[in-house]
Design an enzyme around this catalytic site. Structure first.
Site, PDB file in Angstrom:
ATOM      1  CG  HIS A   1     -14.447   0.396  -2.646  1.00 10.75           C
ATOM      2  ND1 HIS A   1     -14.425   0.122  -3.994  1.00 10.75           N
ATOM      3  CD2 HIS A   1     -15.641  -0.055  -2.200  1.00 10.75           C
ATOM      4  CE1 HIS A   1     -15.558  -0.491  -4.344  1.00 10.75           C
ATOM      5  NE2 HIS A   1     -16.316  -0.600  -3.269  1.00 10.75           N
TER       6      HIS A   1
ATOM      7  CG  ASN B   1     -16.534   2.064 -19.581  1.00  7.45           C
ATOM      8  OD1 ASN B   1     -15.597   1.759 -20.330  1.00  7.45           O
ATOM      9  ND2 ASN B   1     -16.753   1.458 -18.422  1.00  7.45           N
TER      10      ASN B   1
ATOM     11  CB  CYS C   1      -6.422   2.389  15.361  1.00 11.60           C
ATOM     12  SG  CYS C   1      -5.838   1.524  16.823  1.00 11.60           S
TER      13      CYS C   1
ATOM     14  CD  GLU D   1     -14.236  -1.905 -24.615  1.00 12.13           C
ATOM     15  OE1 GLU D   1     -13.405  -1.413 -25.391  1.00 12.13           O
ATOM     16  OE2 GLU D   1     -15.098  -2.730 -24.955  1.00 12.13           O
TER      17      GLU D   1
ATOM     18  CE1 TYR E   1      -3.379  -2.985   0.747  1.00 19.47           C
ATOM     19  CE2 TYR E   1      -4.330  -1.083  -0.342  1.00 19.47           C
ATOM     20  CZ  TYR E   1      -4.387  -2.415  -0.001  1.00 19.47           C
ATOM     21  OH  TYR E   1      -5.454  -3.178  -0.421  1.00 19.47           O
TER      22      TYR E   1
ATOM     23  CB  CYS F   1      -8.835   3.155  19.516  1.00 17.57           C
ATOM     24  SG  CYS F   1      -7.915   4.213  18.384  1.00 17.57           S
TER      25      CYS F   1
ATOM     26  CG  ASN G   1     -11.374   5.327  -8.640  1.00 18.88           C
ATOM     27  OD1 ASN G   1     -11.675   4.163  -8.883  1.00 18.88           O
ATOM     28  ND2 ASN G   1     -11.441   6.296  -9.548  1.00 18.88           N
TER      29      ASN G   1
ATOM     30  CB  THR H   1     -17.281   1.700 -12.627  1.00 14.87           C
ATOM     31  OG1 THR H   1     -17.321   0.516 -11.817  1.00 14.87           O
ATOM     32  CG2 THR H   1     -18.705   2.128 -12.973  1.00 14.87           C
ATOM     33  CB  SER H   2     -16.025  -3.272 -14.989  1.00 14.38           C
ATOM     34  OG  SER H   2     -15.795  -3.604 -13.616  1.00 14.38           O
TER      35      SER H   2
END
Ligand code: BV8
Ligand code: ZN
Length: 261
Positions: A133, A226, A141, A228, A81, A144, A116, A201-202
């Site tokens: 997300h 998009n 934490c 697609e 990350y 806590c 995102n 977004t798919s």
């Protein structure tokens, strides 16, 4: 999907969608947008499912973006990350992010909802962003629950600023609950929207994709942006089959709205 949308030039689709968006802005009608990884592609950040999955070279997100992986080797998950955060810190927001920030600036009833975690919407000037997300820039934490910013140059396992407990990335992993406050805001914005933009977004990940179904069921006009078709393309009244960095500024210009905040 309006049949004629298939065979008219994409400029016609943009013109029709722009007229609808402008009417919503002029009439103070709520507008919502749901964005996914595709809105950051023109910032150099690969998508998850469009072959970008391999991007996290050496790591497979299924192996690291899980609570078990974090329990087993927190240092490895944190390293992944930290790498992803450093990468997005060096990226720039693109015209798609800027156009959505411009829409927020001119329309008080606009809600931007994103799947995102890169923080590029905020970098482009969006002030009200519902992050479904979580965020690469925050830690949580395990003891806590405090959610706090991660210093840009942070390395190694992170600990809580308040209680010293071990902290995890504040990212929603598969099988995990979405942040309740963010989900409630998103659900309410989708249910009230007269227009719902679905950008990059798919529409395969739930419950986020379900927001498009909620909006459409409540009568919103869905505009998909998009190159697609997404899994929920059939719910779109208009589909702008262009990259978001081109489509969104064109949509805003056609609506007589600014393309930058
Ligand atoms: C939950 C953080 C339960 C991680 C992410 C079977 C059926 C239905 C659902 C499930 C199922 N099995 C499991 C589930 C649930 C699961 C799910 O939906 N799985 C899917 C894959 C089947 N969902 C969950 O686990 C969620 N939690 O359900 O918990 C629960 C409930 C209550 C209480 C307790 C527990 C959690 C989901 C969140 C997972 N975390 N990310 C990290 O980043 O490290 S999801 C991940 O996918 C990213 O957040 C990403 O944003 C998200 C969605 O992907 P997209 O953004 O759509 O990206 P994608 O690559 O797929 O598509 C990109 C699109 O862009 C493409 O369409 C492409 O054409 C387009 N594009 C490309 N270039 C451009 C472009 N568009 C515009 N312009 C361009 N230039
Ligand atoms: Zn703590």
């Amino acid at each position: 999907m309006e049949l004629e949308a298939w065979d008219v030039d994409v400029r016609d689709v943009i013109r029709q969608a722009a007229a609808r968006l402008r009417r919503a802005v002029d009439e103070g009608e709520p507008v919502a947008a749901l964005t996914g990884a595709g809105v950051s592609v023109e910032s150099g950040i690969p998508t998850f499912r469009g072959g970008g999955g391999a991007f996290w070279a050496g790591f497979r997100s299924e192996d690291l973006a899980t609570p078990e992986a974090f329990r087993r080797h927190p240092e490895k998950v944190w390293e992944w990350y930290h790498q992803r955060r450093q990468f997005v810190m060096s990226a720039q927001s693109n015209p798609a992010h800027k156009a959505l920030a411009a829409l927020e600036a001119v329309h008080p009833h606009f809600t931007l909802i994103t799947q995102n975690v890169d923080g590029l919407h905020q970098r482009a000037g969006s002030k009200r962003v519902v992050e479904l997300h979580g965020s690469l820039h925050q830690k949580r934490c395990l003891d806590c629950g405090l959610i706090s910013p991660i210093p840009p140059d942070a390395e190694g396992v992170m600990y809580c600023d308040l209680c010293g407990g071990v902290a995890r990335p504040h990212i929603v992993w598969f099988g995990e609950m979405l942040p309740p406050h963010a989900w409630r805001q998103a659900e309410e914005a989708a249910a009230r929207a007269g227009v719902m933009l679905v950008v990059g977004t798919s529409a395969q990940v739930y419950p986020a994709a379900g927001l498009v179904e909620i909006a459409a069921a409540a009568g919103a006009d869905v505009i998909e942006v998009n190159p697609e078709p997404s899994a929920l393309a059939w719910l779109a009244r208009w589909a702008i089959r262009l990259p978001a960095g081109e489509a969104l500024p064109q949509l805003m210009r056609a609506a007589g709205l600014p393309t930058e905040p």
